[in-house]
Scaffold this active site. Structure first.
Site, PDB file in Angstrom:
ATOM      1  CE  LYS A  26      -0.286   0.037   4.737  1.00 14.31           C
ATOM      2  NZ  LYS A  26      -1.545  -0.153   6.235  1.00 14.31           N
ATOM      3  NE  ARG A 124      -6.419   0.836  11.853  1.00 10.13           N
ATOM      4  CZ  ARG A 124      -4.992   0.530  11.493  1.00 10.13           C
ATOM      5  NH1 ARG A 124      -4.460   1.894  11.041  1.00 10.13           N
ATOM      6  NH2 ARG A 124      -5.463  -0.089  10.943  1.00 10.13           N
ATOM      7  CG  HIS A 153      -3.113  -3.680  12.529  1.00  7.40           C
ATOM      8  ND1 HIS A 153      -2.569  -4.519  11.668  1.00  7.40           N
ATOM      9  CD2 HIS A 153      -3.301  -3.086  12.593  1.00  7.40           C
ATOM     10  CE1 HIS A 153      -1.346  -3.635  11.440  1.00  7.40           C
ATOM     11  NE2 HIS A 153      -1.590  -2.390  12.315  1.00  7.40           N
ATOM     12  NE  ARG A 208      -2.594  -8.361   8.664  1.00  7.58           N
ATOM     13  CZ  ARG A 208      -2.565  -8.206   9.587  1.00  7.58           C
ATOM     14  NH1 ARG A 208      -3.089  -9.384   9.366  1.00  7.58           N
ATOM     15  NH2 ARG A 208      -2.699  -7.387  10.611  1.00  7.58           N
ATOM     16  CE1 TYR A 256       9.327  32.112   0.742  1.00  9.31           C
ATOM     17  CE2 TYR A 256      10.689  30.266   0.213  1.00  9.31           C
ATOM     18  CZ  TYR A 256      10.123  31.712  -0.165  1.00  9.31           C
ATOM     19  OH  TYR A 256       9.920  31.457  -2.065  1.00  9.31           O
ATOM     20  CB  CYS A 303      12.871  26.237  -0.411  1.00 10.57           C
ATOM     21  SG  CYS A 303      13.342  27.388   0.572  1.00 10.57           S
ATOM     22  CG  ASP A 305       9.792  24.126  -5.689  1.00  8.38           C
ATOM     23  OD1 ASP A 305       9.936  22.365  -5.831  1.00  8.38           O
ATOM     24  OD2 ASP A 305       9.827  25.039  -6.076  1.00  8.38           O
TER      25      ASP A 305
END
Length: 364
Positions: A26, A124, A153, A208, A256, A303, A305
């Site tokens: 996943k 859950r 689980h 699993r 920044y 930042c 990028d």
């Protein structure tokens, strides 16, 4: 992919005879790329693939993979048609959803594969463990449903011995109730990666495995001795290159918010990677990279990028040089565990967070 295949072989050696392996792929195989990892896992002996949502299962079918695929979080009612169309199996813990799946399967003259989820303490998904006999009996009346397994689980197999054993005891209690009511019991699975390595009794009929496949060894609860300690190899190494080198005088601000100021004449390398690529802004000023086998501190705010590192003490570094964010270079290595700890998260989040615009290069 040698490291990935190595890990599967090492983990299979931990299994008792007859125990099957579900490879959990996943979240784009925890950021590693779902198709290459799924194909490698099946080639190395995994019998089942585990994904989170139905779109991930459909993607694997479009890749030409016809192995069993388990949707671990289940489906919504409007996804039943795709469940049947793509021959996927789903987690199930709801009578109304069971009836809806069975009705659509009957209309299409098909069988729908399902896995009963039991909540033993995760809070859950799942039916209560004491409800398992009644749920199995209910499903037995829905002739177009094929129950492949019953599973739970483990929430704390990497942290809490007592609670993990409580969950396993609750699961066994549920299975005993099924037997006492003379009901057929499907195959059982409980163990995730931490369960397999720390609690041998959690193996049951299948395991699993997720994070361990990718070379991350789950923590061991304090004071506990793991039942298995295989050697695992990190699968992902995250690299970039030096985009530009700036020579800046002392007392120059960077990035920044001007949160970093040079204390001396400095050489600052700009790297073309930032938080849009999965390098968390929370790591600003709190991580190192490897360049030429030596560590260099990241400086200034990360930042979208780009980010910057101080290479003043590495005079040989030039533009275009390889930079390692995590992985090995020379005699040193920065592990994904180390990087994750620097911003108080877990390797799962760091690996899954490596963005799609970071190219994946697969070595044989």
């Amino acid at each position: 992919m040698n490291a990935f295949r190595f890990n599967i072989r090492a983990l299979r050696e931990c299994l008792k005879p007859g125990v099957r392996l579900m490879a959990v792929v996943k979240a784009d195989a925890y950021g590693h790329g779902v198709q290459p990892c799924a194909e490698a896992a099946l080639a190395a002996g995994a019998e089942v693939l585990g994904v989170g949502i139905i779109a991930e299962g459909i993607e694997l079918r479009h890749c030409g993979i016809d192995a069993p695929i388990h949707l671990l979080i289940g489906i919504l009612p409007d996804e039943i048609d795709d469940l049947l169309r793509y021959n996927l199996s789903t987690t199930l813990c709801s009578q109304p959803l069971a009836e809806a799946i069975a009705k659509k399967a009957a209309a299409q003259n098909k069988q729908a594969d399902v896995h009963i989820k039991v909540d033993t303490g995760m809070g859950r998904l799942g039916i209560g463990w004491e409800e398992l006999p009644a749920f199995i009996e209910f499903l037995s009346g829905l002739k177009t449903l094929n129950v492949l397994s019953v599973f739970t689980h483990l929430s704390s197999a990497d942290e809490d011995v007592d609670y993990t054993r409580l969950q396993l005891d609750r699961m066994q209690e549920a299975l005993d109730l099924v037997e006492q009511n003379n009901l057929p019991c499907p195959p059982v699975h409980c163990a995730n990666s931490a369960g397999l390595l720390n609690f041998a009794e959690s193996q049951c009929d299948m395991v699993r495995l997720g994070i361990a496949l990718y070379g991350v060894v789950p923590p061991v609860p304090q004071g506990h001795v793991p039942t298995q300690s295989p050697e695992l190899k990190p699968v992902m190494h995250w690299k970039t290159r030096v985009l530009r080198i700036n020579a800046l005088p002392a007392h120059s601000y960077l990035s920044y918010g001007r949160r970093f100021i040079t204390r001396r004449d400095s050489r600052i390398a700009v790297l073309p990677v930032g938080y849009a690529d999965g390098l968390s802004r929370a790591l600003s000023g709190n991580m190192e990279v490897l360049i030429g086998g030596k560590r260099a501190p990241q400086v200034g705010t990360i930042c979208m990028d780009m980010c910057m590192v101080d290479i003043t003490d590495l005079p040989a570094v030039k533009e275009g040089d390889e930079v390692v964010l995590f992985g090995k270079q020379g005699d040193d290595a920065i592990t994904v565990e180390e990087l994750s700890s620097r911003y108080h998260t877990i390797p799962y989040e760091t690996l899954c967070g490596v963005g799609k615009r970071v190219p994946r290069v697969y070595l044989p």
